[in-house]
Each structure stands twice: as structure tokens, then as C-alpha cells.
Design a protein around this motif. Structure first.
Motif, PDB file in Angstrom:
ATOM      1  N   GLY A   1      14.566   4.617 -14.271  1.00 31.46           N
ATOM      2  CA  GLY A   1      13.463   5.270 -13.560  1.00 31.46           C
ATOM      3  C   GLY A   1      12.703   6.199 -14.478  1.00 31.46           C
ATOM      4  O   GLY A   1      13.235   7.206 -14.925  1.00 31.46           O
TER       5      GLY A   1
ATOM      6  N   ALA B   1       9.253  11.545 -12.660  1.00 34.38           N
ATOM      7  CA  ALA B   1       9.353  12.977 -12.957  1.00 34.38           C
ATOM      8  C   ALA B   1      10.738  13.345 -13.500  1.00 34.38           C
ATOM      9  O   ALA B   1      10.862  14.129 -14.438  1.00 34.38           O
ATOM     10  N   GLY B   2      11.781  12.758 -12.941  1.00 36.75           N
ATOM     11  CA  GLY B   2      13.122  13.045 -13.443  1.00 36.75           C
ATOM     12  C   GLY B   2      13.407  12.310 -14.744  1.00 36.75           C
ATOM     13  O   GLY B   2      13.759  12.915 -15.766  1.00 36.75           O
TER      14      GLY B   2
ATOM     15  N   GLU C   1      12.360   0.811 -16.734  1.00 35.38           N
ATOM     16  CA  GLU C   1      11.287   1.100 -15.768  1.00 35.38           C
ATOM     17  C   GLU C   1      10.420  -0.150 -15.643  1.00 35.38           C
ATOM     18  O   GLU C   1       9.806  -0.576 -16.620  1.00 35.38           O
ATOM     19  N   PRO C   2      10.346  -0.753 -14.450  1.00 36.11           N
ATOM     20  CA  PRO C   2       9.603  -2.020 -14.310  1.00 36.11           C
ATOM     21  C   PRO C   2       8.091  -1.862 -14.297  1.00 36.11           C
ATOM     22  O   PRO C   2       7.371  -2.806 -14.607  1.00 36.11           O
TER      23      PRO C   2
ATOM     24  N   TYR D   1       2.929   4.568 -14.710  1.00 41.45           N
ATOM     25  CA  TYR D   1       3.426   5.481 -13.681  1.00 41.45           C
ATOM     26  C   TYR D   1       2.236   6.102 -12.966  1.00 41.45           C
ATOM     27  O   TYR D   1       1.267   6.507 -13.611  1.00 41.45           O
TER      28      TYR D   1
ATOM     29  N   PHE E   1       2.471  12.978  -7.272  1.00 39.41           N
ATOM     30  CA  PHE E   1       2.520  14.418  -6.997  1.00 39.41           C
ATOM     31  C   PHE E   1       1.189  15.141  -7.162  1.00 39.41           C
ATOM     32  O   PHE E   1       1.107  16.316  -6.792  1.00 39.41           O
TER      33      PHE E   1
ATOM     34  N   ALA F   1      16.164  -2.429 -12.844  1.00 35.51           N
ATOM     35  CA  ALA F   1      17.627  -2.431 -12.846  1.00 35.51           C
ATOM     36  C   ALA F   1      18.073  -2.983 -11.502  1.00 35.51           C
ATOM     37  O   ALA F   1      17.675  -2.465 -10.463  1.00 35.51           O
TER      38      ALA F   1
ATOM     39  N   SER G   1      17.235   8.149 -11.929  1.00 41.50           N
ATOM     40  CA  SER G   1      16.174   8.902 -11.259  1.00 41.50           C
ATOM     41  C   SER G   1      15.207   7.923 -10.599  1.00 41.50           C
ATOM     42  O   SER G   1      14.037   7.829 -10.957  1.00 41.50           O
TER      43      SER G   1
ATOM     44  N   ARG H   1      10.723  13.771   0.403  1.00 41.86           N
ATOM     45  CA  ARG H   1      10.007  14.064  -0.840  1.00 41.86           C
ATOM     46  C   ARG H   1       8.869  15.048  -0.553  1.00 41.86           C
ATOM     47  O   ARG H   1       7.987  14.746   0.226  1.00 41.86           O
TER      48      ARG H   1
ATOM     49  N   ASP I   1      14.524  13.082  -6.696  1.00 43.43           N
ATOM     50  CA  ASP I   1      14.580  12.994  -5.238  1.00 43.43           C
ATOM     51  C   ASP I   1      15.847  12.322  -4.729  1.00 43.43           C
ATOM     52  O   ASP I   1      16.280  12.598  -3.602  1.00 43.43           O
TER      53      ASP I   1
ATOM     54  N   SER J   1      11.001  17.831  -5.336  1.00 42.35           N
ATOM     55  CA  SER J   1       9.670  17.969  -5.927  1.00 42.35           C
ATOM     56  C   SER J   1       9.719  17.497  -7.370  1.00 42.35           C
ATOM     57  O   SER J   1      10.797  17.415  -7.976  1.00 42.35           O
ATOM     58  N   ALA J   2       8.543  17.208  -7.922  1.00 40.37           N
ATOM     59  CA  ALA J   2       8.469  16.807  -9.332  1.00 40.37           C
ATOM     60  C   ALA J   2       8.913  17.975 -10.215  1.00 40.37           C
ATOM     61  O   ALA J   2       9.609  17.789 -11.224  1.00 40.37           O
ATOM     62  N   PHE J   3       8.534  19.181  -9.817  1.00 41.32           N
ATOM     63  CA  PHE J   3       8.937  20.372 -10.560  1.00 41.32           C
ATOM     64  C   PHE J   3      10.463  20.446 -10.607  1.00 41.32           C
ATOM     65  O   PHE J   3      11.072  20.635 -11.667  1.00 41.32           O
TER      66      PHE J   3
HETATM   67  P1  FAD Z   1       9.663   9.182  -9.148  1.00 43.40           P
HETATM   68  O1  FAD Z   1       8.766  10.134  -9.825  1.00 43.40           O
HETATM   69  O2  FAD Z   1       9.171   8.446  -7.952  1.00 43.40           O
HETATM   70  O3  FAD Z   1      10.140   8.127 -10.229  1.00 43.40           O
HETATM   71  C1  FAD Z   1      11.012   7.083  -9.897  1.00 43.40           C
HETATM   72  C2  FAD Z   1      10.795   5.943 -10.878  1.00 43.40           C
HETATM   73  O4  FAD Z   1      11.923   5.066 -10.813  1.00 43.40           O
HETATM   74  C3  FAD Z   1       9.572   5.103 -10.563  1.00 43.40           C
HETATM   75  O5  FAD Z   1       8.752   5.011 -11.705  1.00 43.40           O
HETATM   76  C4  FAD Z   1      10.155   3.741 -10.149  1.00 43.40           C
HETATM   77  O6  FAD Z   1       9.340   2.647 -10.527  1.00 43.40           O
HETATM   78  C5  FAD Z   1      11.478   3.735 -10.900  1.00 43.40           C
HETATM   79  N1  FAD Z   1      12.531   2.888 -10.304  1.00 43.40           N
HETATM   80  C6  FAD Z   1      12.939   2.845  -9.020  1.00 43.40           C
HETATM   81  N2  FAD Z   1      13.920   1.926  -8.875  1.00 43.40           N
HETATM   82  C7  FAD Z   1      14.153   1.400 -10.103  1.00 43.40           C
HETATM   83  C8  FAD Z   1      15.040   0.389 -10.595  1.00 43.40           C
HETATM   84  N3  FAD Z   1      15.883  -0.264  -9.781  1.00 43.40           N
HETATM   85  N4  FAD Z   1      15.006   0.097 -11.913  1.00 43.40           N
HETATM   86  C9  FAD Z   1      14.158   0.755 -12.755  1.00 43.40           C
HETATM   87  N5  FAD Z   1      13.288   1.704 -12.333  1.00 43.40           N
HETATM   88  C10 FAD Z   1      13.276   2.013 -11.026  1.00 43.40           C
HETATM   89  N6  FAD Z   1       6.065  17.434  -6.374  1.00 43.40           N
HETATM   90  C11 FAD Z   1       5.684  18.593  -6.981  1.00 43.40           C
HETATM   91  O7  FAD Z   1       6.444  19.163  -7.777  1.00 43.40           O
HETATM   92  N7  FAD Z   1       4.473  19.147  -6.730  1.00 43.40           N
HETATM   93  C12 FAD Z   1       3.580  18.572  -5.892  1.00 43.40           C
HETATM   94  O8  FAD Z   1       2.480  19.098  -5.683  1.00 43.40           O
HETATM   95  C13 FAD Z   1       3.947  17.366  -5.243  1.00 43.40           C
HETATM   96  N8  FAD Z   1       3.093  16.754  -4.390  1.00 43.40           N
HETATM   97  C14 FAD Z   1       3.439  15.573  -3.819  1.00 43.40           C
HETATM   98  C15 FAD Z   1       2.521  14.933  -2.990  1.00 43.40           C
HETATM   99  C16 FAD Z   1       2.826  13.734  -2.400  1.00 43.40           C
HETATM  100  C17 FAD Z   1       1.825  13.066  -1.493  1.00 43.40           C
HETATM  101  C18 FAD Z   1       4.075  13.129  -2.639  1.00 43.40           C
HETATM  102  C19 FAD Z   1       4.423  11.825  -2.003  1.00 43.40           C
HETATM  103  C20 FAD Z   1       5.001  13.750  -3.478  1.00 43.40           C
HETATM  104  C21 FAD Z   1       4.697  14.969  -4.067  1.00 43.40           C
HETATM  105  N9  FAD Z   1       5.601  15.625  -4.919  1.00 43.40           N
HETATM  106  C22 FAD Z   1       5.233  16.814  -5.520  1.00 43.40           C
HETATM  107  C23 FAD Z   1       6.981  15.108  -5.087  1.00 43.40           C
HETATM  108  C24 FAD Z   1       7.179  14.300  -6.362  1.00 43.40           C
HETATM  109  O9  FAD Z   1       6.284  13.229  -6.442  1.00 43.40           O
HETATM  110  C25 FAD Z   1       8.612  13.778  -6.424  1.00 43.40           C
HETATM  111  O10 FAD Z   1       9.511  14.803  -6.061  1.00 43.40           O
HETATM  112  C26 FAD Z   1       8.954  13.285  -7.820  1.00 43.40           C
HETATM  113  O11 FAD Z   1       8.107  12.234  -8.187  1.00 43.40           O
HETATM  114  C27 FAD Z   1      10.417  12.877  -7.906  1.00 43.40           C
HETATM  115  O12 FAD Z   1      10.721  12.349  -9.160  1.00 43.40           O
HETATM  116  P2  FAD Z   1      11.774  11.149  -9.302  1.00 43.40           P
HETATM  117  O13 FAD Z   1      11.986  10.957 -10.753  1.00 43.40           O
HETATM  118  O14 FAD Z   1      12.926  11.397  -8.415  1.00 43.40           O
HETATM  119  O15 FAD Z   1      11.014   9.901  -8.672  1.00 43.40           O
END
Ligand code: FAD
Length: 393
Positions: free
Chosen positions: A9, A12-13, A33-34, A38, A42, A76, A102, A159, A290, A300-302
Motif C-alpha cells: 500500500g 499516506a501510511g 502498489e497496483p 495515488y 485527503f 498483493a 497500509s 476514515r 486507517d 487520518s493521513a496525518f
Molecule cells: P490510503 O492512503 O488509502 O492508501 C492505501 C493504499 O493501499 C492505496 O494506494 C491502495 O491502492 C493500496 N492497496 C490497498 N490494497 C492493496 C493490496 N492488496 N495490494 C497493494 N496495495 C494495496 N486525512 C487528513 O489527515 N487530513 C484531511 O484533511 C483528510 N481529509 C479527508 C477527506 C476525505 C473525503 C477522505 C475520504 C479522507 C480524508 N482524510 C484526511 C483521511 C486520509 O485520506 C486517510 O486517513 C489516509 O489516506 C490513510 O492512509 P492509508 O495509508 O491507511 O490508506
């Protein structure tokens, strides 16, 4: 050979974890990452409101590859935790010494009666992925003056707690600034209260009088069903017909790959050690972002970026027999209500008795001076710039 760390993934993480490990330099970093690009969901609400271009949300993985990450453009499909291997969609296998997961969220398509995966093109969620965001924006742009939008808000935990309400604000801004101030936005919520509620409601009254209506569960009497064919939303209190746009934000859970690897508990989220973000089910796997149950820390992304730092340090310490540094986590979420009127909620978190606990939290006050709200929007833009440069630059 250097120990192998595989990250699944690149959001953000994952992207932040890759950077943190690269900086250390003692491990080989592979990112699975497929998606070729990206889409930073957020800051998507700002795009919805017309404040930034879509291009400001999109990033490729070339920067990470140039910096020394092996980027594998594959999904994956499974994790063999016994053999410590990630199985890829093309049948390939990636062995690892440590794994960081992540994958973000999965949507629960069964959580809203009448809605389904097939219906997401008609009633978009726009909670992940660029295609969904574009559908939401197209439909928003087609709402007539006097038209009705219904937002179905999700249950906790989900999220980004303020995001549905920032989205309502940005929709109202877009409608009003394009001569459609007669449109109405109804939020049907299963929660009796929501993040920064007083601030949002104050903002809606001030900037968009009569446009945004929040239906608490005791007023709506609960969501009963939706009908994508007719744009109908039925609650115990009222039936909304021929909505021009229904944005269904359903219940959420950890991304499939984490759940299928038996790293989630009955809640659908992945429990972790508060000191390290290591999975409670497997010390060789770290779950961040998340997908993890972060105790008090919001999704959150933060927060995901902050968890990435903690996980990377703990992972390296474990691999090289060093003391695990103490963990501190942080999250700030800014929400834009209208141009230059941003509110924020921040927290600082530490492990306490095995759980991530909030030590200090602050939230914007009601009736703050416009100059402060403007400054907060500048902070928001600066944070976003630094965040995406850190991930993809
Ligand atoms: P993601 O950023 O979603 O990344 C996950 C990645 O994993 C993706 O690229 C996906 O393709 C990949 N993946 C999934 N499954 C697989 C697999 N099987 N194999 C390989 N890759 C895979 N956060 C803030 O901090 N501030 C904000 O203002 C904010 N605003 C937001 C507004 C909206 C409308 C939304 C929906 C969210 C917002 N967020 C904000 C939250 C933020 O987007 C998430 O908390 C953050 O993206 C989480 O990061 P992550 O790495 O967990 O997931």
C-alpha cells in the motif's frame, strides 16, 4: 544482504514508511502498489469545492523509485505469514523479514440497504479512489438550483471524522458560488454527534443559511433504505425523492488484504501494539494507517504519517537489536468551511497501559476571528504540500 522490508500500500501510511526506512538505509525496501498514480483523497474536498485542481491530488511513484524503493506495480493477493511471503496478483512471491501493511479501508457494501457495489456509480461514495471522486464531482456540477443532495454519513469508526461535514461545506460552497444557492443538502447520520459539530453548524448558518441540514438519528429515526434507480432515500421520519445526488458513505473496515491475512479482529480492524504499531497477531507485521485500530487516534493521513515513523523506528530497532524508542503520535485535521475559513482538531497521543491514548487535544473555538481562520487554511495548505512532498517528492 540487507534485511528485506516489504510494504503493501503506497498511500499516506505506506509511502511515509518507505521514506523513513530509506533515510535509515540499512534495509531493502519494496513497495507493492497496483495503482500507477495515488489520488490523495485527503484534500479531495478542496477540489470538490473548486479551490484546487485535480492534478494537485495525483502523484506517481517515480520519486520513491528514484530514491531507492523497489516499486512493484501489483496487487498483493495474500500473505503467507508462516513463510513470510507476500503473494502477488501475477503469481509472484515476495519474501520479507518484516512486513508493513497500509492498505487503507474497505467499504461495507451491505451496510446501507438498497445500496451495493453496482450502485456506487449512481450513488457514489467517493471515499477512496480517483474514479469515484470524479463521479461525485460530475454529479455535484449537475445539481440544479433548488435540487436536493443527500449525504449518508458513516458510523464510527471511519476514515477522517470531520470529512463528511467538510464535504457538505464544500458542496454548499460550490453550489452557492455557481448560482445554485437554492439547493439543499441533507445529512442523514447514524451518529448522535460528530467531529467539530458546533463549528460546522455555526459555519453552515453563517455562510450557507438554509442550505445544510443535519439529521441526527433521533430526528431521522434512522436510515431505512436507498433506491439508486429513483434517487430515493427513506428514513423513519421522511422519504426524500428524486434527489439530484446521493452520496452514500458506508460503514468501513480494514482493507481486504489485512483481513484475509487474519490480522483483524471481530471489529474488522487490525489491533496493534501501542508502542510500535506491530500487529497484535504477528510481531513480524506492522499495520499502520486507517486499517489499524489506533486507540484514541483518528483515522487520518496525518496520523498515518505519524504511525509510519513509529513503525519504521520500532521495526529497525527490532531487526538490529536496538532499544525500541518511545512512541509519540500526532494528528491534526483541518476542515475548510468556506474560502479562508478553516477549523482544526489536533491531538498528541502516547501508549498508556497498552493503548494509544490522547494526552493533549485542542480544537478550534467558536466565533474565532477571520484572520485566525485564514491562517489555519494557510497551515492546511502548507501541511498538505509538505506531506505529499515527503511521500512522493
Ligand atoms: P490510503 O492512503 O488509502 O492508501 C492505501 C493504499 O493501499 C492505496 O494506494 C491502495 O491502492 C493500496 N492497496 C490497498 N490494497 C492493496 C493490496 N492488496 N495490494 C497493494 N496495495 C494495496 N486525512 C487528513 O489527515 N487530513 C484531511 O484533511 C483528510 N481529509 C479527508 C477527506 C476525505 C473525503 C477522505 C475520504 C479522507 C480524508 N482524510 C484526511 C483521511 C486520509 O485520506 C486517510 O486517513 C489516509 O489516506 C490513510 O492512509 P492509508 O495509508 O491507511 O490508506
Amino acid at each position: 544482504a540487507r534485511p528485506r522490508v516489504v510494504i503493501v500500500g503506497g498511500g499516506a501510511g505506506g509511502a511515509n514508511a518507505a521514506r523513513a526506512l530509506l533515510r535509515d538505509g540499512r534495509v531493502e525496501v519494496t513497495l507493492v502498489e497496483p495503482e500507477p498514480r495515488y489520488v490523495a483523497v485527503f484534500h479531495s474536498n478542496l477540489w470538490l469545492g473548486g479551490f484546487i485542481d485535480f492534478a494537485a491530488l495525483e502523484f506517481g511513484y517515480q520519486g520513491l523509485a528514484r530514491a531507492g524503493v523497489r516499486v512493484v506495480p501489483q496487487r498483493a493477493d495474500a500473505i503467507d505469514r508462516e513463510r513470510r511471503e507476500v503473494r502477488l496478483a501475477d503469481g509472484g512471491r515476495l519474501p520479507y523479514d518484516r512486513l508493513i501493511l497500509s492498505p487503507g479501508i474497505d467499504l461495507d457494501y451491505d451496510s446501507v440497504p438498497g445500496w451495493s457495489r453496482a450502485a456506487e456509480t449512481v450513488m457514489p461514495h467517493a471515499w477512496k479512489g480517483g474514479a469515484q471522486l470524479r463521479i461525485l464531482k460530475e454529479r455535484l456540477d449537475a445539481v440544479p438550483d433548488g435540487g436536493l443532495i443527500v449525504i449518508i454519513a458513516p458510523p464510527n469508526p471511519f476514515r477522517c471524522p470531520p470529512a463528511p461535514y467538510e464535504r457538505a461545506s464544500m458542496m454548499a460552497h460550490r453550489l452557492k458560488s455557481t448560482g445554485r444557492g437554492g439547493a439543499r443538502i441533507v445529512i442523514v447520520d447514524p451518529k448522535p454527534k460528530f467531529s467539530m459539530q458546533g463549528l460546522f453548524q455555526e459555519g453552515w448558518e453563517g455562510h450557507y443559511p438554509g442550505m445544510v441540514e443535519w439529521m441526527a438519528p433521533d430526528i431521522s429515526d434512522g436510515l431505512l433504505s436507498v433506491d439508486p434507480g429513483t434517487g430515493t432515500v427513506v428514513t423513519g421520519f421522511e422519504t426524500y425523492r428524486e434527489a439530484a445526488l446521493v452520496n452514500v458513505i458506508p460503514a468501513q473496515q480494514a482493507g481486504t488484504i489485512a483481513r484475509s491475512a487474519a490480522l483483524a479482529d471481530a471489529s474488522g480492524w487490525c489491533p496493534v501494539e501501542a508502542t510500535s504499531m506491530a500487529s497484535a497477531m504477528d510481531p513480524a507485521v506492522f499495520v499502520i494507517g486507517d486499517a489499524a485500530i489506533g486507540g484514541d487516534i483518528p483515522k487520518s493521513a496525518f496520523a498515518a504519517g505519524s504511525q509510519a515513523q513509529v513503525a519504521a523506528r520500532a521495526l529497525l530497532a527490532g531487526l538490529f537489536g536496538e532499544a525500541v524508542p518511545s512512541a509519540t503520535y500526532a494528528s491534526t485535521c483541518w476542515s475548510l468551511i468556506t474560502a479562508d475559513d478553516a477549523v482544526k482538531v489536533s491531538g498528541l497521543y502516547r501508549p498508556v497501559d497498552g493503548r494509544i491514548r490522547e494526552l493533549e487535544g485542542t480544537v478550534s473555538g467558536a466565533g474565532e476571528p477571520p484572520a485566525l481562520r485564514r491562517r489555519q487554511q494557510e497551515e492546511n495548505a502548507d501541511w498538505y504540500g509538505a506531506m505529499v512532498a515527503g511521500m512522493f517528492g
